[in-house]
Design an enzyme around this catalytic site. Structure first.
Site, mmCIF file in Angstrom:
data_model
loop_
_atom_site.group_PDB
_atom_site.id
_atom_site.type_symbol
_atom_site.label_atom_id
_atom_site.label_comp_id
_atom_site.label_asym_id
_atom_site.label_seq_id
_atom_site.Cartn_x
_atom_site.Cartn_y
_atom_site.Cartn_z
ATOM 1 C CD GLN A 118 -3.535 -4.295 6.717
ATOM 2 O OE1 GLN A 118 -3.708 -3.243 6.111
ATOM 3 N NE2 GLN A 118 -3.905 -5.450 6.224
ATOM 4 C CG ASP A 138 -9.501 0.640 5.662
ATOM 5 O OD1 ASP A 138 -9.396 0.138 4.533
ATOM 6 O OD2 ASP A 138 -8.646 0.512 6.557
ATOM 7 C CE LYS A 192 -3.850 -2.366 2.233
ATOM 8 N NZ LYS A 192 -4.601 -2.681 3.463
HETATM 9 N N1 GUN Z 1 -6.939 -6.227 6.694
HETATM 10 C C1 GUN Z 1 -7.306 -6.957 5.625
HETATM 11 N N2 GUN Z 1 -7.851 -6.161 4.687
HETATM 12 C C2 GUN Z 1 -7.828 -4.898 5.168
HETATM 13 C C3 GUN Z 1 -8.249 -3.643 4.643
HETATM 14 O O1 GUN Z 1 -8.782 -3.519 3.541
HETATM 15 N N3 GUN Z 1 -8.039 -2.590 5.452
HETATM 16 C C4 GUN Z 1 -7.475 -2.711 6.679
HETATM 17 N N4 GUN Z 1 -7.325 -1.603 7.388
HETATM 18 N N5 GUN Z 1 -7.092 -3.857 7.189
HETATM 19 C C5 GUN Z 1 -7.266 -4.948 6.434
#
Ligand code: GUN
Length: 308
Positions: free
Chosen positions: A108, A131, A64
């Site tokens: 995350q 998110d 990311k």
């Molecule tokens: N863990 C797995 N997928 C995601 C996501 O799309 N965002 C976040 N913040 N954590 C995750």
């Protein structure tokens, strides 16, 4: 052709829907938008927070950040020990809320057990919630707000469908999985009015009796269960478009790392009956990252609008 207009089970292998390629185009569009912002002296900023050392989470957050940097976004990764106390993490999130250089915050998941995950997600300012995990934004999403920054994976799936010529409007879409991360927001997006929405939606899950009878109704079948190979050929309507959200590690002694990645769908079997299918890897995954960048730039743009 069947009565529904879908291609029947012709024995031909399904077309691949390549997320890698669609995501590349979106990332280029985002980079162009960032370039125009920079000409005005403005730089969108993303902060990612990684707690602990889970290898999969570490890999995702790293990807990311690299993608954000490549698009010209000012990206900051904050690595924290797995032992971080709840209050400290909450304090850190508050600091990011107040930081004018940060327009998007991504914590995350999953978080360690001493941390109360929901409180952390509620601690992120809704305007920086790229998110769409804050309850206010979840509520907005579910009331059909076209303006909300939608969650990255479901939003990426919609873009993938639209840009590969599979508009869900008027289609019966079956979503397998009811997680807060994918299944539920996916259904909410598909139910909205307008672009990417207007679908008829069924959500199935682990307690659905005769799952195959339900999945076979799907002209578009979206599978987000988190278990390898749960959807097999006999569960797919001939001619369906199949979106595989799963990323599962399965042991493979012949692979360099001792495992390989595979989806929730039995790819080799299902590709014989579907008209189109996403591979794993290279399907939905890259789209999630592309939409994170897109949401970050949109959040930045809105923050500057408010200043004027
Ligand atoms: N863990 C797995 N997928 C995601 C996501 O799309 N965002 C976040 N913040 N954590 C995750």
């Amino acid at each position: 052709m069947t009565a529904s207009g879908l291609r029947g089970g012709t024995g031909m292998a399904a077309k691949l829907i390549l997320g890698t390629e669609v995501a590349r185009r979106i990332r280029d569009e985002v980079a162009t938008r960032v370039g125009a912002m920079k000409e005005k002296g403005r730089i969108p900023g993303l902060a990612t927070v990684l707690v602990g050392t889970d290898p999969a989470s570490k890999a995702y957050v790293g990807m990311k950040n690299r993608a954000a940097t490549e698009a010209g976004i000012r990206s900051r990764q904050i690595d924290l020990p797995a032992s971080i106390p709840h209050a400290e993490l909450l304090g850190l999130v508050s600091g990011l809320n107040a930081d004018p250089e940060v327009h998007g915050i991504l914590v995350q998941l999953p978080l360690p057990s001493q941390v109360r995950t929901q409180e952390i997600l509620e601690g992120i300012h809704p305007s920086k919630d790229v998110d769409c995990f804050h309850p206010l934004n979840v509520g907005r999403l579910n009331t059909g707000d076209a303006h909300v920054l939608a969650p990255c994976t479901p939003l990426g799936i919609l873009e993938l469908l639209l840009r590969s010529g599979h508009d869900p409007r008027g289609r019966h879409v079956v979503v397998v999985g009811r997680s807060n991360l994918v299944g539920k927001p996916m259904a909410a997006l598909l139910l909205r009015r307008g672009r990417g929405g207007d679908a008829t939606v069924t959500v199935a899950h682990s307690q659905t009796p005769d799952l195959a009878a339900v999945t076979r109704l799907g002209e578009i079948l979206i599978v987000a269960v988190g278990r390898a190979g749960v959807v097999t050929r006999d569960m797919v309507r001939p001619g369906a478009v199949v979106i595989d959200v799963g990323v599962n590690r399965v042991d493979d002694p012949t692979a360099e790392r001792g495992y390989r990645l595979t989806g929730d769908v039995d790819f080799e079997g299902v590709r014989e009956v579907a008209s189109a299918i996403t591979p794993v890897p290279g399907g939905v995954g890259p789209m999630t990252i592309a939409m994170l960048l897109s949401n970050t730039v949109e959040a930045a743009s809105r923050s500057w609008e408010e200043e004027r």
